[in-house]
Design an enzyme around this catalytic site. Structure first.
Site, PDB file in Angstrom:
ATOM      1  N   GLU A 102       0.876  -1.202  -0.154  1.00 13.59           N
ATOM      2  CA  GLU A 102      -0.015   0.002   0.289  1.00 13.59           C
ATOM      3  C   GLU A 102       0.998   1.128  -0.014  1.00 13.59           C
ATOM      4  OE1 GLU A 102      -2.655  -0.373  -1.342  1.00 13.59           O
ATOM      5  OE2 GLU A 102      -3.015  -2.261  -0.449  1.00 13.59           O
ATOM      6  N   HIS A 105       1.473   1.792  -3.155  1.00 16.95           N
ATOM      7  CA  HIS A 105       0.722   2.629  -3.901  1.00 16.95           C
ATOM      8  C   HIS A 105       0.885   4.910  -3.968  1.00 16.95           C
ATOM      9  CE1 HIS A 105      -1.147  -0.096  -6.450  1.00 16.95           C
ATOM     10  NE2 HIS A 105      -1.639  -1.427  -4.599  1.00 16.95           N
ATOM     11  N   HIS A 109       1.985   7.775  -6.259  1.00 16.14           N
ATOM     12  CA  HIS A 109       1.379   8.347  -6.040  1.00 16.14           C
ATOM     13  C   HIS A 109       1.689  10.102  -6.309  1.00 16.14           C
ATOM     14  CE1 HIS A 109      -2.245  11.405  -4.199  1.00 16.14           C
ATOM     15  NE2 HIS A 109      -2.433  12.176  -5.805  1.00 16.14           N
TER      16      HIS A 109
END
Length: 233
Positions: A102, A105, A109
């Site tokens: 996670e 991610h 970003h």
């Protein structure tokens, strides 16, 4: 209308469901196995996530607890990294791997990873296409004439947007896992066999996305076959 209910192309849907079920069972099995393996450092999923974020110069992402099992996700809209019951406070190899994924991610970003941007842009269209495609196709099957094909083809086109979203998701997920493994190795959070175990967890998780994409492609193929048959009638 009656014959469509017993459409032989339902086999494509069944194949997709079976693939998805097998992938889901696999990820649950692998995660449960390595959730019982405590990491040598005893670092929790939350601590690993915070360490990876800081190592990448990310200080504006909040790591929070969320209920559920494997409900972990990163929300770029509010920069929140949510870790589930089995990850947030767990010091297992599996938990650290999921938390690191996670974080992958969040890093995507932060650096403006192109496939993540494309996936984000596709969300509204994919949701709309998924919701409206089948009503249009059903209307097309219930009516006759040229209007029938117009509704069916429009439904297929809109469903294709949802398929495209699932396809674009694949490089996003695989890249996040690669970033996760690299962060855990270079950050010294896992060692030797632990890295292999984490790769097994993330690999099994990645297959659920592959299965989901395959299922959507099979459904799209079914719709194309239905449209082709109506065109030939």
């Amino acid at each position: 209308m009656f014959r469509y209910y017993y459409d032989p192309t339902y086999i494509l849907v069944i194949i997709g469901v079976v693939i998805s079920m097998l992938a889901s069972a696999r990820v649950n099995s692998v995660f449960n196995r390595y959730s019982r393996v405590r990491s040598r450092l005893g670092m929790t999923g939350k601590e690993a996530a915070e360490r990876i974020l800081r190592a990448n110069g990310i200080y504006d992402v909040q790591v929070r607890h969320i209920s559920g099992n494997l409900t972990d996700h990163y929300d770029p809209r509010n920069k929140t990294l949510s870790l589930s019951d089995t990850v947030y406070g767990s010091a297992s190899v599996a938990a650290i791997g999921v938390a690191a994924h996670e974080c992958g991610h969040a890093v995507q970003h932060s650096v403006g990873y192109a496939p993540l941007k494309i996936r984000g842009a596709l969300v509204p269209a994919a949701n709309f296409g998924s919701a409206i495609s089948w009503p249009l196709i059903i209307i097309g099957l219930l009516i006759s004439g040229d209007a029938s094909l117009i509704f069916i083809n429009l439904g297929i086109l809109l469903f294709s947007l949802a398929v495209l979203f699932h396809i674009v998701t694949l490089p996003v997920e695989f890249n996040a896992s690669r970033r996760a493994v690299k962060a855990l190795e270079t950050g010294g959070m896992l060692y030797g066999e632990e890295i292999k175990q984490t790769k097994a967890v993330l690999g099994a998780a990645a297959m659920t996305y592959v299965a989901s994409a395959a299922s959507m492609i099979l459904q799209l193929l079914r719709l194309i076959l239905i449209g082709g048959r109506r065109r030939n009638d």
